[in-house]
Design a protein around this motif. Structure first.
Motif, PDB file in Angstrom:
ATOM      1  N   PRO A 436      40.729 -18.124   1.205  1.00  0.00           N
ATOM      2  CA  PRO A 436      41.407 -19.397   0.964  1.00  0.00           C
ATOM      3  C   PRO A 436      40.550 -20.327   0.117  1.00  0.00           C
ATOM      4  O   PRO A 436      39.322 -20.209   0.121  1.00  0.00           O
ATOM      5  CB  PRO A 436      41.584 -19.993   2.363  1.00  0.00           C
ATOM      6  N   ILE A 437      41.203 -21.232  -0.571  1.00  0.00           N
ATOM      7  CA  ILE A 437      40.507 -22.240  -1.363  1.00  0.00           C
ATOM      8  C   ILE A 437      41.375 -23.486  -1.347  1.00  0.00           C
ATOM      9  O   ILE A 437      42.607 -23.393  -1.380  1.00  0.00           O
ATOM     10  CB  ILE A 437      40.239 -21.705  -2.800  1.00  0.00           C
ATOM     11  N   LEU A 438      40.747 -24.653  -1.252  1.00  0.00           N
ATOM     12  CA  LEU A 438      41.502 -25.903  -1.308  1.00  0.00           C
ATOM     13  C   LEU A 438      41.308 -26.508  -2.687  1.00  0.00           C
ATOM     14  O   LEU A 438      40.197 -26.501  -3.216  1.00  0.00           O
ATOM     15  CB  LEU A 438      41.019 -26.884  -0.241  1.00  0.00           C
ATOM     16  N   VAL A 439      42.401 -27.012  -3.265  1.00  0.00           N
ATOM     17  CA  VAL A 439      42.292 -27.646  -4.581  1.00  0.00           C
ATOM     18  C   VAL A 439      42.956 -29.016  -4.548  1.00  0.00           C
ATOM     19  O   VAL A 439      43.827 -29.275  -3.707  1.00  0.00           O
ATOM     20  CB  VAL A 439      42.954 -26.786  -5.691  1.00  0.00           C
ATOM     21  N   ASP A 440      42.528 -29.889  -5.460  1.00  0.00           N
ATOM     22  CA  ASP A 440      43.188 -31.197  -5.558  1.00  0.00           C
ATOM     23  C   ASP A 440      44.369 -31.089  -6.522  1.00  0.00           C
ATOM     24  O   ASP A 440      44.659 -30.008  -7.043  1.00  0.00           O
ATOM     25  CB  ASP A 440      42.178 -32.283  -5.961  1.00  0.00           C
ATOM     26  N   GLU A 441      45.040 -32.202  -6.767  1.00  0.00           N
ATOM     27  CA  GLU A 441      46.244 -32.201  -7.611  1.00  0.00           C
ATOM     28  C   GLU A 441      46.009 -31.560  -8.977  1.00  0.00           C
ATOM     29  O   GLU A 441      46.899 -30.925  -9.541  1.00  0.00           O
ATOM     30  CB  GLU A 441      46.722 -33.645  -7.826  1.00  0.00           C
ATOM     31  N   THR A 442      44.798 -31.730  -9.497  1.00  0.00           N
ATOM     32  CA  THR A 442      44.528 -31.223 -10.840  1.00  0.00           C
ATOM     33  C   THR A 442      44.099 -29.758 -10.830  1.00  0.00           C
ATOM     34  O   THR A 442      43.871 -29.170 -11.884  1.00  0.00           O
ATOM     35  CB  THR A 442      43.397 -32.032 -11.505  1.00  0.00           C
ATOM     36  N   GLY A 443      43.973 -29.200  -9.642  1.00  0.00           N
ATOM     37  CA  GLY A 443      43.590 -27.800  -9.573  1.00  0.00           C
ATOM     38  C   GLY A 443      42.090 -27.607  -9.416  1.00  0.00           C
ATOM     39  O   GLY A 443      41.597 -26.480  -9.399  1.00  0.00           O
ATOM     40  N   LYS A 444      41.383 -28.690  -9.274  1.00  0.00           N
ATOM     41  CA  LYS A 444      39.939 -28.581  -9.108  1.00  0.00           C
ATOM     42  C   LYS A 444      39.621 -28.208  -7.665  1.00  0.00           C
ATOM     43  O   LYS A 444      40.205 -28.752  -6.728  1.00  0.00           O
ATOM     44  CB  LYS A 444      39.290 -29.924  -9.474  1.00  0.00           C
ATOM     45  N   GLU A 445      38.707 -27.281  -7.492  1.00  0.00           N
ATOM     46  CA  GLU A 445      38.356 -26.854  -6.136  1.00  0.00           C
ATOM     47  C   GLU A 445      37.737 -28.008  -5.343  1.00  0.00           C
ATOM     48  O   GLU A 445      36.893 -28.749  -5.844  1.00  0.00           O
ATOM     49  CB  GLU A 445      37.368 -25.683  -6.178  1.00  0.00           C
ATOM     50  N   VAL A 446      38.192 -28.145  -4.100  1.00  0.00           N
ATOM     51  CA  VAL A 446      37.610 -29.127  -3.197  1.00  0.00           C
ATOM     52  C   VAL A 446      36.609 -28.357  -2.338  1.00  0.00           C
ATOM     53  O   VAL A 446      37.009 -27.492  -1.555  1.00  0.00           O
ATOM     54  CB  VAL A 446      38.698 -29.751  -2.303  1.00  0.00           C
ATOM     55  N   THR A 447      35.346 -28.643  -2.528  1.00  0.00           N
ATOM     56  CA  THR A 447      34.334 -27.850  -1.819  1.00  0.00           C
ATOM     57  C   THR A 447      33.832 -28.593  -0.590  1.00  0.00           C
ATOM     58  O   THR A 447      34.152 -29.749  -0.375  1.00  0.00           O
ATOM     59  CB  THR A 447      33.141 -27.546  -2.743  1.00  0.00           C
ATOM     60  N   GLY A 448      33.043 -27.895   0.198  1.00  0.00           N
ATOM     61  CA  GLY A 448      32.420 -28.506   1.370  1.00  0.00           C
ATOM     62  C   GLY A 448      33.391 -28.617   2.527  1.00  0.00           C
ATOM     63  O   GLY A 448      34.525 -28.136   2.451  1.00  0.00           O
ATOM     64  N   ASN A 449      32.929 -29.275   3.596  1.00  0.00           N
ATOM     65  CA  ASN A 449      33.757 -29.420   4.790  1.00  0.00           C
ATOM     66  C   ASN A 449      34.211 -30.851   4.962  1.00  0.00           C
ATOM     67  O   ASN A 449      33.792 -31.733   4.225  1.00  0.00           O
ATOM     68  CB  ASN A 449      33.003 -28.918   6.007  1.00  0.00           C
ATOM     69  N   ASN A 450      35.130 -31.031   5.942  1.00  0.00           N
ATOM     70  CA  ASN A 450      35.730 -32.349   6.147  1.00  0.00           C
ATOM     71  C   ASN A 450      36.512 -32.810   4.922  1.00  0.00           C
ATOM     72  O   ASN A 450      36.368 -33.939   4.464  1.00  0.00           O
ATOM     73  CB  ASN A 450      34.639 -33.377   6.452  1.00  0.00           C
ATOM     74  N   VAL A 451      37.313 -31.904   4.378  1.00  0.00           N
ATOM     75  CA  VAL A 451      38.068 -32.208   3.161  1.00  0.00           C
ATOM     76  C   VAL A 451      39.523 -31.778   3.302  1.00  0.00           C
ATOM     77  O   VAL A 451      39.863 -30.942   4.144  1.00  0.00           O
ATOM     78  CB  VAL A 451      37.468 -31.489   1.925  1.00  0.00           C
ATOM     79  N   ASN A 452      40.372 -32.374   2.463  1.00  0.00           N
ATOM     80  CA  ASN A 452      41.795 -32.055   2.408  1.00  0.00           C
ATOM     81  C   ASN A 452      42.146 -31.493   1.055  1.00  0.00           C
ATOM     82  O   ASN A 452      41.524 -31.866   0.066  1.00  0.00           O
ATOM     83  CB  ASN A 452      42.594 -33.348   2.567  1.00  0.00           C
ATOM     84  N   GLY A 453      43.157 -30.662   0.992  1.00  0.00           N
ATOM     85  CA  GLY A 453      43.592 -30.178  -0.310  1.00  0.00           C
ATOM     86  C   GLY A 453      44.839 -29.335  -0.190  1.00  0.00           C
ATOM     87  O   GLY A 453      45.405 -29.173   0.894  1.00  0.00           O
TER      88      GLY A 453
END
Ligand code: 6R9
Length: 637
Positions: A436-453
């Motif tokens: 799995p990978i979380l990304v923001d609206e622009t498709g940029k990977e959201v790294t680290g923990n405690n994050v939304n995407g």
């Protein structure tokens, strides 16, 4: 050990996970080695997410039913494959051993062959939850016909759309189905559907309710008569059709954010390996355990975790015809008690509705056989999770909150029963093979923990969809075009400080009502078909039992004399066009909808109003006609 690829401990999980990322091909080849292949594959994986083009086990030859049936006969011939509990608790249950099931599947596969069904033909199945449904599904797979199961709650129009899209040549149905105190006239719905479906040459009707039906000469046949015919032929064997690993196994229609439902396509080899691997691991299935999944075979959960996953693992799968509240709210617990069920896999909506009846229906039931619990279909709220844990699992059973989709073929993110440390509301960690990978609206990977995407998957897995039937471009644009080189799930997701995943719900215009996926566009189209309706907008809102309810804002041509009657008429229309499951919970008549200057409906605002967040509408200055918002707020239901 029955399943050499079964994860044994947390360390083992971490090790398997690492290996699956470092060497995915080696990892899946090791799992796939434990199945029966007529011919081994030449190459484990070929892929690109651009087209997309994904192939697993290329060159491999097999038949999934040889893996679900034939290979178990020597050791499990007399073991129950399916235990069936009827709707009416007074009616006798049925136990079908692996040998019985093998015989019945071969028999019915011969019926299909006698009726001209060939490898690659599409067969539509519209039946209630009786063993013959599983038999029909497996019989198709036996001869290489592609099954398309349609849930019994869909309307004639929905069935017709699916039959036409797949150009199905044969339909398998029942006279009717028992569900709670209802008797659903399946054959009569099929008759309506077939008016616009010239591709269908034959209909096979299985007897269940003895509801009177019309049988059209030359087209409609009784299941029982056809079986007799095979018997008079001396019950010849039915050798399994040799399938390529990438031949289609089934089509299953599911809703998206736009247009009509699309036919998600799964193929034989990868799907089999994945359904089995995820079943054996998530539930930590042990030979002899009785496993009960309360889903309907009309949904992906029923395909993967009532039929293919359990049967390919030689498990005993319990199939229940009825509903959790009939004849009373203790029915599921009575079934657990009656059959000494060890694993129970159900949906949050069922738990929430049963919670409402208090502990009375639970108290006198012996639930001591339960070892593992599972949840699927929608986010599970903490209250329901704890109730399930404390009152059903008596605090001693792990709960697996399994996140996955029709498109993924099998479970993706989940605790492993008894191994992963659980956390209410969290699907926790990905299974081996899932990246799995979380990304923001622009498709940029959201790294680290405690994050939304937005939740995406960056590497293929064997159970993933291959295409949407008849429209590969739609598959590409829906799942692979939003973010480059990623499969986009449509779900929002949080990764907490422990790296645990929590699915927060759809970020697109797909609703999840009682665990059923419904597109807002589909419901709007149905409402708009109603005479006098000018336009409508549909959004979801939090609903105590269903998870999400459907809220419809409707503009009519002129003020109706009897708004309550008009609402009922609209519900009737939606029921006819899609099915009762898509009926709005609330209909508000409005004179206009909030639109941007370019004419786009601002759903965000409508969603907020439906949720009751009237003071928190955000910026409405860009609206064409901000006044309409005040009117809608005043008329809120
Ligand atoms: C298996 C199935 C898929 C959508 C999915 C998501 C929601 C499913 C969930 C869950 C939170 C879970 N969903 N399981 N959300 N936690 N454990 O349900 O397939 O009918 O295609 O629905 O359901 O939103 O995207 P499907």
């Amino acid at each position: 050990m029955a399943y050499p690829y079964q994860i044994k401990s947390l360390e083992d999980y971490q090790q398997q996970y690492q290996q699956s990322v470092i060497d995915p091909e080696g990892f899946w080849a090791n799992v796939a080695d434990h199945f029966y292949w007529r011919r081994k594959w030449d190459k484990v994986l070929d892929w690109n997410f651009k087209d997309p083009d994904v192939k697993w086990f290329t060159g491999g030859k097999l038949n999934i039913t040889e893996n679900c049936l034939d290979r178990h006969l020597g050791t499990l011939g007399n073991t129950p494959a399916i235990i069936w509990e009827p709707n009416d608790p007074e009616e006798r249950h049925r136990v079908i051993t692996y040998r019985d099931l093998y015989n019945k599947v071969c028999q019915f596969a011969n019926v299909l062959k006698n009726n001209g069904v060939k490898k690659g033909d599409r067969v539509c199945i519209y039946m209630g939850m009786i063993p013959e449904l599983a038999i029909a599904v497996l019989a198709c797979a036996r001869i290489g016909a592609i099954h398309s199961v349609v849930f019994g709650g869909f309307s004639a129009q929905s069935i017709a759309d699916r039959i036409q899209d797949a150009q199905a040549s044969l339909v398998i149905t029942c006279d009717g189905a028992f569900r709670g105190n209802k008797d659903i006239p399946l054959k009569s719905v099929i008759d309506d559907a077939l008016i616009g479906c010239p591709s269908v040459k034959k209909v096979i009707v299985c007897t269940r309710t003895r509801t009177p039906v019309s049988m059209i000469k030359g087209r409609d046949l009784w299941w029982e008569d056809e079986i007799k015919q095979v018997e008079t032929m001396g019950n010849p064997p039915c050798p399994a059709e040799e399938m390529d690993a990438e031949d289609m196994l089934f089509i299953l229609y599911t809703s998206g954010s736009t247009g009509k439902p699309k036919g998600v396509v799964h193929t034989v080899g990868g799907y089999m390996v994945y359904a089995n691997y995820t079943f054996v691991n998530t539930f930590q299935y042990q030979p002899g355990e009785v496993y009960f999944c309360t889903a309907d075979v009309g949904w992906i959960t029923g395909h993967s975790y009532i039929i293919y996953g359990p049967l390919s693992a030689g498990a005993t799968t319990l199939m229940f015809e009825g509903v959790p509240t009939y004849p009373d709210a203790g029915r599921l617990w009575s079934i657990v008690d009656k059959f000494r069920v060890n694993i129970l896999y159900t949906a949050p909506t069922a738990i929430r509705s049963l919670m409402g009846y208090g502990l009375g229906p639970v108290n006198h039931k012996d639930l001591s056989s339960l070892r593992k619990l599972g949840s699927v279909g929608e986010p599970i709220n903490e209250e329901a999770w704890h109730w399930f844990k404390d009152h059903i699992g008596k605090g001693r059973c792990p709960i697996v909150d399994t996140w996955w989709q029709t498109e993924t073929g099998g479970i993706m993110i989940t605790p492993i029963a008894g191994i992963t440390k659980e956390k209410p509301g969290y699907a926790t960690l990905p299974l081996p093979g899932i990246q799995p990978i979380l990304v923001d609206e622009t498709g940029k990977e959201v790294t680290g923990n405690n994050v939304n995407g937005n939740l995406c998957i960056k590497f293929p897995w064997p159970g993933m969809l291959r295409t949407t039937y008849g429209d590969h471009e739609r598959c590409r644009t829906t799942y692979f075009a939003t973010y480059e080189n990623l499969y986009f799930t449509g779900d929002g997701c949080l990764r907490d400080e422990d790296g645990y995943y929590r699915i927060t719900g759809r970020v697109d215009d797909v609703l999840n009502v009682s665990g059923h996926r419904i597109g807002t566009a589909e419901v709007e189209n149905a409402i708009n078909m109603h005479a006098g309706v000018v336009e409508s907008a549909v959004v979801g809102y939090p609903h105590d039992i269903k998870g999400q309810g459907i809220y419809a804002y409707v503009i009519t041509e002129r003020q109706t004399h009897d708004p309550e009657l008009t609402k009922k008429d609209i519900l009737q229309t939606v029921s006819r066009i899609i099915g009762p499951i898509a009926k709005p919970d609330k209909i508000q008549f409005v004179s206009g909808l909030p639109k941007t200057r370019s004419g786009k409906i601002m759903r965000r605002i409508l969603r907020k109003i439906a949720e009751g967040e009237l003071d928190n509408l955000g910026d409405i200055s860009t609206l064409l006609d901000p006044v309409v918002v005040e009117e809608i707020k005043r008329g809120r239901l």
